[in-house]
Enzyme design. Structure first.
Site, PDB file in Angstrom:
ATOM      1  N   ASP A 261       0.843  -1.220  -0.099  1.00  0.00           N
ATOM      2  CA  ASP A 261      -0.250   0.140  -0.081  1.00  0.00           C
ATOM      3  C   ASP A 261       0.754   1.175  -0.137  1.00  0.00           C
ATOM      4  OD1 ASP A 261      -2.480  -0.836  -0.254  1.00  0.00           O
ATOM      5  OD2 ASP A 261      -3.334  -0.378   1.683  1.00  0.00           O
ATOM      6  N   ASP A 414      -7.738  -6.868  13.606  1.00  0.00           N
ATOM      7  CA  ASP A 414      -7.184  -8.306  14.085  1.00  0.00           C
ATOM      8  C   ASP A 414      -8.154  -8.625  15.490  1.00  0.00           C
ATOM      9  OD1 ASP A 414      -6.216  -6.090  16.066  1.00  0.00           O
ATOM     10  OD2 ASP A 414      -4.064  -6.750  15.492  1.00  0.00           O
TER      11      ASP A 414
END
Length: 684
Positions: A261, A414
């Site tokens: 990214d 997460d």
């Protein structure tokens, strides 16, 4: 409860003063005054005396010279202080302007509140000093007394009445609430430690199924997808890619996705060159770059999982850019899924290559050692649930799809996916003996941003999934564990009482002595808890006092993050990549090069890849040299709290409160050191 007045010191002082007065003013033959010394000299020659004498003009010149030196020194000191404050304001302003996106309304409001608190304690300290030197510290004046108090005495007497009747009772109630929360959290910490001791004593470990085919062929290995999400990871991208590409796993049964990214073109080119190098060596590895970076890491992983070829794979292993799994990582984790269809996640432990780099990394190592050795291991062994650490873990792809996949609604994707998988009935396993090397942030700036994200995200997630937890089909005990232990106690209560108790209430009790904070809350119980926290990292025992003080210092950052996440302030949705320095990349490249020799197909591949590696290292060195020069920052909230605690320590010294004085003094010095950015990596 008002403290009883103590007149012993005043009576002793009056007796000593009367005795000294008699000795000085009333000497007698029986009681000579030994403090008076009579000096006589023999008669000297007038010419010598005249030669030694100085004229009035010389004496005046000497006096003027002395005055000039004094004024020059005062002007120099004043100039230095003004320059220091100008530099401090410039540093704070530059930090504020360079990170304007992260300066949320919660941060500015908290700073204004802390600054107002500092002004208040300075005013109270001035009043207490006046009262102390007037003797009111021993005989407090009263408003209704017949003594002539004067304006200052009347104000002080009125202040005593207000603080005793109106301010101390609510402060004492808040103190009692924080003490109760502190004790509950301490009991939770002790229970976790007992669970860890039980695991060690009984040698409990997750059961791995026996390998029925010791000479298995490649077709017997499950298909594994390995993902490496990264963003502008200039210093560490090669070590994670190299560590993954030399995995001891059949090449045709593994695919590596490098999910880049990066918005810096030179970094993209470096990563592409690294991927092409390993492609030439026969490794199945792909480079993916998103043009629109939405959703940060969660959006990156979600985009990668949407590829058509993902359906051919059964498991996905995730590694951040600074992680270096061992060559046998997949062979140590994948077998746990065999015959255990309810298992969704296998999480491994982090090990740190730079834990001894400086004091900041040593203190982080203490915290994370307790997190993995105690929290993750106990929760994984007894309730089969814990928060996914975002990396160094293997997921069953079916479990990811069953709980809705990666979502972009929080900065702790997460933890989000782990909670949703737990609510769907999936189980987790934690392997404490399988370690994955990684890097700790070495500067306080990077660590502070990381902690802000780690403590604001859980509060976002609690707001979003609270109703889902109540409506889920899991047992009532699992719901209670999620809400009260996992979220409220360990993510909300801990930063709340830590900041409120030791940074607000403790200084206030010095100026409102009617509200008392016991010494065992200030010193003894925190000391015992620090000892328990440091046991998983026994080599760090010499740092137990700095650890205790630094954890209280970090409470202001964690409290601010918790508030911003709970009330949806702007900075709670901001993702800032933790800065890495690549401490192990140069040495590990050589090791990875040796490990990867068997992967070479031809000598030409070896030569071309080596050349490309040298080119990448040269580019990396050039980019390091031409990078911007950083400076140590000044952190205004930490500096303001340092002055508050040091001011309160002066007030506690007037009251002769030993434990409170030393705690406030050392805690204030710690805030000062952190506020001046003197902990961690030092820059120019």
């Amino acid at each position: 409860m008002t403290r009883p007045e103590n007149f012993e010191f005043q009576e002793w002082w009056n007796k000593q003063r009367e005795r000294n007065h008699d000795l000085l003013l009333e000497p007698s033959p029986d009681n000579p005054n030994f403090l008076t010394v009579e000096i006589t000299s023999p008669t000297s020659d007038q010419t010598v005396e005249k030669g030694r004498a100085r004229s009035a003009r010389q004496l005046s010149w000497v006096c003027l010279l002395r005055f000039q030196q004094i004024f020059s020194s005062l002007a120099y000191l004043t100039n230095g202080v003004v320059s220091l404050f100008r530099i401090a304001n410039r540093r704070i302003f530059s930090h504020h302007s360079s990170s304007s996106s992260s300066s949320s309304s919660s941060s500015s409001r908290l700073y204004r509140a802390i600054k107002a608190f500092l002004i208040l304690v300075l005013i109270l300290l001035s009043l207490e000093l006046v009262a102390y030197f007037k003797g009111w510290h021993f005989r407090p004046p009263a408003v209704g007394s017949e003594e002539v108090l004067g304006m200052v005495g009347f104000v002080y007497a009125k202040w005593l009445e207000i603080r005793s009747n109106y301010l101390a009772p609510p402060l004492q109630s808040l103190t009692n609430v924080c003490i109760v929360l502190f004790l509950i959290q301490s009991v939770d910490r002790i229970a976790l430690m007992l669970g860890c001791f039980w695991i060690k004593f009984r040698r409990l470990k997750p059961a791995m199924p026996l390998d029925e085919k010791p000479n298995a062929v490649a077709e017997d290995y499950p298909m594994v997808l390995v993902q490496i999400p990264m963003c502008n990871e200039r210093e560490v991208y090669h070590q994670s890619i190299a560590a993954v590409c030399i995995q001891d796993w059949p090449r045709e049964r593994m695919l590596v996705q490098v999910l880049d990214d990066s918005d810096e073109l030179d970094v993209q080119l470096l990563i592409k060159a690294e991927v092409q190098k390993w492609q030439q060596r026969g490794v199945r590895i792909l480079y993916r770059h998103r043009l629109i970076r939405t959703g940060y890491k969660a959006g990156n992983l979600k985009s990668a999982m949407s590829c058509d070829y993902v359906k051919d794979y059964e498991f996905v292993a995730i590694f951040d850019a600074d992680f270096q799994p061992g060559p046998d990582f997949l062979k140590k984790t994948i077998p746990y899924f065999k015959g255990n269809d309810e298992l969704a996640l296998v999480q491994t432990r982090w090990a740190f290559v730079n834990k001894d780099e400086n004091l900041l990394t040593r203190l982080q190592n203490i915290n994370l050692s307790f997190h993995f050795e105690v929290e993750q291991q106990v929760n994984g062994m007894f309730i089969n649930f814990f928060g996914f650490n975002g990396t160094a873990g293997v997921w069953r792809i079916k479990a990811l799809e069953d709980c809705g996949g990666w979502l972009e609604r929080t900065t702790v994707e997460d933890m989000d996916i782990a909670v949703r998988a737990h609510l769907c009935g999936w189980k987790f396993i934690y392997l404490n003996d399988v370690k994955c090397l990684c890097e700790l942030p070495e500067s306080y700036e990077a660590y502070k941003k990381q902690q802000h994200r780690w403590h604001s995200g859980p509060m976002q997630l609690l707001r979003l999934c609270f109703v889902d937890i109540l409506r889920s089909k899991v047992s009532l005990a699992k719901k209670a564990n999620l809400i009260f232990l996992f979220f409220l106690l360990r993510k909300l209560v801990l930063p709340f009482y830590s900041f409120t108790l030791f940074c607000i209430i403790l200084p206030l009790t010095m100026f409102l002595p009617e509200a008392q904070l016991p010494a065992w809350v200030v010193c003894y119980v925190p000391g015992i808890m620090s000892i328990l926290n440091i046991l998983p990292a026994p080599r760090s025992i010499p740092f137990i006092v700095p650890y205790l003080l630094f954890e209280n210092t970090m409470s202001v950052t964690k409290f601010n993050a918790m508030i911003s996440g709970l009330f949806r302030f702007g900075s709670s949705y901001e993702w800032i990549v933790t800065k890495k320095l690549g401490r192990s990349s140069e040495t590990d490249l050589v090791a990875f090069e040796k490990e990867s020799d068997p992967l070479m197909e031809t000598a030409s591949f070896h030569r071309s890849s080596s050349d490309s590696g040298l080119e990448e290292l040269n580019k990396l060195e050039i980019s390091k040299k031409t990078g911007k020069t950083r400076r140590n920052r000044l952190y205004r909230k930490e500096l303001t709290l340092a002055f508050i605690l040091l001011t309160a320590s002066v007030r506690s010294l007037l009251s002769a409160q030993g434990i409170h004085f030393y705690f406030l003094l050392f805690q204030g010095i710690t805030f000062l050191v952190v506020g001046l950015d003197l902990i961690g990596e030092q820059v120019s």
